[in-house]
Structure formats: C-alpha cells, structure tokens
Design a protein around this motif. Structure first.
Motif, PDB file in Angstrom:
ATOM      1  N   GLU B  52      33.985  38.919  53.905  1.00  0.00           N
ATOM      2  CA  GLU B  52      34.295  39.172  55.315  1.00  0.00           C
ATOM      3  C   GLU B  52      35.656  39.851  55.474  1.00  0.00           C
ATOM      4  OE1 GLU B  52      33.623  36.281  53.938  1.00  0.00           O
ATOM      5  OE2 GLU B  52      35.287  34.905  54.236  1.00  0.00           O
ATOM      6  N   GLY B  53      36.252  40.335  54.362  1.00  0.00           N
ATOM      7  CA  GLY B  53      37.568  40.967  54.412  1.00  0.00           C
ATOM      8  C   GLY B  53      38.646  39.919  54.204  1.00  0.00           C
ATOM      9  N   GLY B  54      39.877  40.351  53.929  1.00  0.00           N
ATOM     10  CA  GLY B  54      40.956  39.402  53.694  1.00  0.00           C
ATOM     11  C   GLY B  54      40.967  38.923  52.253  1.00  0.00           C
ATOM     12  N   LEU B  55      42.181  38.782  51.697  1.00  0.00           N
ATOM     13  CA  LEU B  55      42.302  38.369  50.302  1.00  0.00           C
ATOM     14  C   LEU B  55      42.267  36.851  50.180  1.00  0.00           C
ATOM     15  CD1 LEU B  55      45.089  40.827  49.110  1.00  0.00           C
ATOM     16  CD2 LEU B  55      42.706  40.784  48.347  1.00  0.00           C
ATOM     17  N   ARG B  56      41.804  36.400  49.009  1.00  0.00           N
ATOM     18  CA  ARG B  56      41.798  34.970  48.709  1.00  0.00           C
ATOM     19  C   ARG B  56      42.347  34.756  47.311  1.00  0.00           C
ATOM     20  NH1 ARG B  56      36.214  32.899  50.117  1.00  0.00           N
ATOM     21  NH2 ARG B  56      36.089  33.060  52.373  1.00  0.00           N
ATOM     22  N   ASP B  82      50.451  44.648  48.580  1.00  0.00           N
ATOM     23  CA  ASP B  82      50.755  46.080  48.509  1.00  0.00           C
ATOM     24  C   ASP B  82      49.848  46.783  47.501  1.00  0.00           C
ATOM     25  OD1 ASP B  82      52.640  45.588  50.370  1.00  0.00           O
ATOM     26  OD2 ASP B  82      54.395  46.032  49.107  1.00  0.00           O
ATOM     27  N   ALA B  83      49.635  46.142  46.329  1.00  0.00           N
ATOM     28  CA  ALA B  83      48.779  46.743  45.305  1.00  0.00           C
ATOM     29  C   ALA B  83      47.346  46.856  45.803  1.00  0.00           C
ATOM     30  CB  ALA B  83      48.825  45.902  44.028  1.00  0.00           C
ATOM     31  N   PHE B  84      46.920  45.844  46.556  1.00  0.00           N
ATOM     32  CA  PHE B  84      45.564  45.868  47.113  1.00  0.00           C
ATOM     33  C   PHE B  84      45.415  46.967  48.164  1.00  0.00           C
ATOM     34  CE2 PHE B  84      42.669  44.381  50.527  1.00  0.00           C
ATOM     35  CZ  PHE B  84      41.485  44.506  49.832  1.00  0.00           C
ATOM     36  N   ARG B  85      46.412  47.069  49.051  1.00  0.00           N
ATOM     37  CA  ARG B  85      46.328  48.064  50.136  1.00  0.00           C
ATOM     38  C   ARG B  85      46.399  49.488  49.617  1.00  0.00           C
ATOM     39  NH1 ARG B  85      50.572  44.796  53.335  1.00  0.00           N
ATOM     40  NH2 ARG B  85      49.282  43.259  54.419  1.00  0.00           N
ATOM     41  N   THR B  86      47.270  49.717  48.621  1.00  0.00           N
ATOM     42  CA  THR B  86      47.474  51.089  48.140  1.00  0.00           C
ATOM     43  C   THR B  86      46.559  51.441  46.980  1.00  0.00           C
ATOM     44  OG1 THR B  86      49.172  50.354  46.592  1.00  0.00           O
ATOM     45  CG2 THR B  86      49.918  51.039  48.774  1.00  0.00           C
ATOM     46  N   ALA B 127      36.737  51.775  44.880  1.00  0.00           N
ATOM     47  CA  ALA B 127      36.760  50.433  45.457  1.00  0.00           C
ATOM     48  C   ALA B 127      37.882  49.579  44.876  1.00  0.00           C
ATOM     49  CB  ALA B 127      35.419  49.752  45.231  1.00  0.00           C
ATOM     50  N   VAL B 128      38.733  49.034  45.755  1.00  0.00           N
ATOM     51  CA  VAL B 128      39.753  48.075  45.329  1.00  0.00           C
ATOM     52  C   VAL B 128      39.274  46.697  45.782  1.00  0.00           C
ATOM     53  CG1 VAL B 128      42.186  47.436  45.423  1.00  0.00           C
ATOM     54  CG2 VAL B 128      41.514  49.834  45.675  1.00  0.00           C
ATOM     55  N   ILE B 129      39.099  45.789  44.836  1.00  0.00           N
ATOM     56  CA  ILE B 129      38.544  44.476  45.208  1.00  0.00           C
ATOM     57  C   ILE B 129      39.574  43.356  45.147  1.00  0.00           C
ATOM     58  CG2 ILE B 129      36.186  45.107  44.514  1.00  0.00           C
ATOM     59  CD1 ILE B 129      36.692  43.265  42.014  1.00  0.00           C
TER      60      ILE B 129
END
Lengths: 241, 243
Positions: B52-56, B82-86, B127-129
């Motif tokens: 559903e989005g958002g990191l865990r 930051d690593a996830f967003r970029t 895809a960044v997961i």
C-alpha cells in the motif's frame, strides 16, 4: 538462450493472427514456436482435467477430449508427475502406457504426443499438449522452445484471468474453451435419476461412455436431451421406442 | 573463514532461500546479519516498501538498529528514505556534520553510537523496492569493495523478493481461476438436477435458480451448491415462468 526464445515467441504472439480469439492464437503460437503439428492448453485441478482453454485443430481437440473422458494421457501425466512427458512414437511406444487413450489418438493422426506442465512459481495450472503427425523425438531446440512456450502460456492464462470480475472466469478464457458444461449438466440430471451424488453420477457417465465406446460429450448430450436415462434398478435405459 | 569465502557462502545461502519454504523476513535477516559478519560494518538494517506504499522495517542486525530504523521512519528523514526515493546510494561519512541534512535522525544515530552511514537502494531496473542501511561506529569512508559487495547482496535479495511477489500473485490468480471454474461447474450441475426434478429444460432450470438466488439475496453459486448437497430443496425453488 532462454531470453531470445521468449522474445521470438512474444514476437509471434504479437503478429496479428487470422483468428479472433486470443487463446486460439496462443495455441497456434504454441504449435508454430515448437514446430509441432498442433497444440492445446489443458487446465487441471486436483489431478483431474477440467477442460481445454484452446486447441489448434480437430486432432488436438480429440487428444484433450480423450484425456478428459479417460483420465489418462500425456497432459495428465505431465501435471501429476510435474515434468515433461514425451512419447515420440505413440503407435509403437517403448513402454506401453495409456491403453485407452493411445488407439483413438493414433487413429486420429497423432503419432507423437508431448505434455509439458503449465506452472508459474508454485501455482500449477495444467499442461500444454503438443502433437506431431509423424513419429519422432523433439530436437533439443524444440524441447527448449516447448519449455519456454509452456511458461509463456501459463503466464498468459493468468494474465487473461487477472482482468475478470470477482468469481467469474475471464471472457477471453471462456471464448473458444471447452470446460464440458454439458457433462456437468448431465451429471446433475443423472444424480437426480439415481438419487446419488454428482461425483458418483460422473463416474457412471464415464463408465457408460467407455463401456459403449462413445464420447462422454455425446452421452452427456443424450442425457440432457432426454434420449438416455439412468435407472437405479436396471442400469441405463433408452426411452426411445 | 576468509572474507571472500564468507561472501561466496552468503550468495549461496541467499540463493538457497529461493527454494521451498521461502520466507522474506528470514532472507532479509540473513542479509543484514551477513553484512555485519562479512563486511566492515557495525550494524545493518533493511526496509521494504509495503504493497500500500510506505516503507517498513523488515530486518535489523540488532535491536538498537531496529529502534533507529523505526525512528527514521517516524521522523520521515534519513539515509534509507533518501536512497529509496532517489534510487541511488546515499553516504554520510560524518554524522556529526549531517544535522543540516537530517536534523533529528543524525542526532539519534550519534546517540546510538554510530558515526557514519551508507544506504544502498534495493533496485531492479526501474523498480526501487526498499533500501539497505549500513552503520559504522567510526567516521570515514567505507571501502569501495565493501560497498560493491553489499550492493551485490542487496541486488540478489531484491530479485528474490520480486520473484517471491510474482509467484504469490500467480498463486492468487490461479486460485481465483479455479474458484471461478468450480462455481461455473456447480451451477451447471445444479441446473441438471433442477431440470430433472422439475422437468424443465436447462434454460428454465437456470431461471429458477437465478430467481431463487435473487429472492433470497444469495449468490447463484451458493444456491447451486445448496441444491447439489441437498440443503436447498428443489421443490422450494420458485416456479419458473411458463415456457
């Protein structure tokens, strides 16, 4: 290389077919890509065939029908054993198997038959059925193409189903398919005639078709059109004078 | 065991988890633990994006690490985010000078005893997961060989996670397909039973089943199952319209 094989197959799928049905085209590509005479996609569940999503021609149609009626054949084995099943010479097999299936299949023109399991990850769908009108082994290249094709076909079936409304079979899968609805209608009628379960009624229908050397679909159609009744006391009755 | 051998062993172990009994958390915990054992890092943590989005927070090499990662999510700032967003590696060689970048996170990390951090994206093509966080108790640059090794481990884990998701999706679709076919088959069987008992044709039998399901606000497949197992008596089905 598997990647190149996949690209070639996807390319074949993309080329506009002459047929309107997507699954029919899928079956045609299964045969074209593997250099075999014909192909069919059989769905299975609980170790028994459920029916055909598509077949390329009358012979592949019969191959699937026979396996549904008899519960034996290359697709049934491929699904149950979870591995490719290869019979390069159905008329003179090295190890005889499928006693009821082989005769009619050879007679119809299937001299070599091959079943490849259809699965995506742990999800097992059924088997891809390929046949050749001449006896002979699949070459290494054909075998590799068939493995990739089975993978593509399994994914295609699931992708088509992904668009379906909840609880319903996708229209694209329904078109051109044969899930033997008449047989199930007949089973319901026979269950009422014999006061038994539909499962038991299906067994009786299959036994009757086999014993009278008839196709299950024809026997079922006779039951539905009330040309044939099953009687608890004296077996089957033909109510026609 | 020499470092290279340990690293090779880790790749084998990660690949080994791809077979039966696959568990995402177990795989990712193996990854974070091995980062600490094989590479020169004090602690490692890993976050994945939820459906559903958002990191865990999915795995941590220590409890202190887990608390710090949860803080990062709560504060919505830090190297993992930051690593996830970029989708690119993020490095802070000296956290004491990073208060401009991550005012709350930098203070928290220093308080937990870490001086520097390296975050690597969990990425496959576009895809960044998620992201892998590697913390050090000392200031300074991480060895490039260690960064490369960590990224390679993260790449293998990414592929494993994506494959696992695709397989799960296929399983759900296959179950839906089977369920739809089962429903259809049981409706055909019930049609046959009603047709025989009520002396109707298939069309009329279907109409009788459908009106019963509508009048009783039941799903057609459930009515059909009831007819098959005898819990819906066929004479109770509303009369079909005259043919």
């Amino acid at each position: 290389m598997a990647g190149e094989r996949r690209l070639r197959i996807l390319d074949l799928l993309g080329i506009g077919g002459t047929s309107g049905s997507e699954t029919k085209r899928l079956c045609e590509v299964c045969a074209e890509a593997t250099g075999t005479t014909g192909a069919g996609i059989m769905l299975m569940a609980g170790d028994v065939p459920r029916g055909s999503v598509c077949t390329t021609d009358d012979v592949s149609d019969l191959i699937e029908q026979l396996q549904y009626d008899l519960g034996e054949g290359p697709c049934v084995d491929a699904y149950q054993d979870d591995r490719p099943v290869l019979e390069p010479d159905l008329a003179r097999p090295r190890t005889p198997r499928w006693p009821a299936f082989s005769g009619p299949a050879v007679e119809a023109g299937a001299r070599a038959v091959f079943g490849f399991p259809l699965q995506v990850g742990a999800a097992r769908l059924g088997a891809l059925n390929l046949y050749c009108e001449r006896p002979g082994e699949l070459t290494d290249d054909q075998h590799a193409d068939a493995l990739v094709m089975a993978d593509v076909a399994a994914q295609a079936v699931l992708v088509l189903q992904a668009g379906a409304p909840a609880g319903r079979l996708a229209g694209e899968l329904e078109a051109g398919s044969d899930f033997h609805y008449v047989v199930h209608q007949a089973a319901g009628m026979v269950a009422a005639q014999l006061e038994t379960s539909v499962g038991q009624a299906l067994v009786r229908l299959r036994a009757y078709a086999f014993g009278n050397d008839r196709k299950l679909a024809e026997v079922a159609a006779d039951v539905v059109s009330r040309k044939l009744r099953f009687d608890a006391d004296s077996g089957e009755k033909d109510p026609r004078p | 065991m020499p470092r290279e051998a340990m690293l090779a062993r880790t790749f084998v172990d990660l690949a080994d988890t791809l077979v039966a009994d696959f568990d995402v958390v177990e795989l990712l915990t193996l990854l974070t633990d091995r980062c600490v054992e094989v590479l020169d890092v004090g602690a490692a943590g890993l976050m994945l994006v939820a459906p559903e989005g958002g990191l865990r927070v999915m795995a941590s090499s220590s409890e202190a690490m887990r608390v710090l990662e949860l803080f990062e999510l709560q504060a919505q700032e830090g190297p993992c985010l930051d690593a996830f967003r970029t989708g690119l590696p993020v490095v802070a060689q000296d956290l004491s000078t990073a208060s401009g970048r991550w005012p709350r996170f930098a203070a928290e990390a220093l308080g937990a005893g870490f001086q520097s951090v390296q975050a690597l994206p969990m990425r496959l093509r576009g895809a960044v997961i998620g992201a892998l966080n590697l913390f050090h108790v000392d200031r300074g640059e991480m060895r490039q060989a260690d960064i490369d090794a960590a990224q390679a481990l993260a790449d293998v884990a990414t592929i494993a996670v994506l494959q696992h998701r695709a397989a799960l999706e296929a399983q759900v679709l296959n179950e839906q397909l089977n369920h739809a076919l089962n429903s259809r088959i049981v409706i055909e069987q019930a049609k046959g039973m009603v047709a025989e008992r009520r002396e109707l044709d298939m069309e009329e039998a279907f109409t009788a089943l459908r009106s019963y399901s509508r009048n009783h606000s039941l799903r057609l497949a459930d009515v059909a199952r009831g007819v098959i197992d005898g819990t819906v008596a066929v004479p109770e089905l509303d009369s079909a319209p005259p043919a």
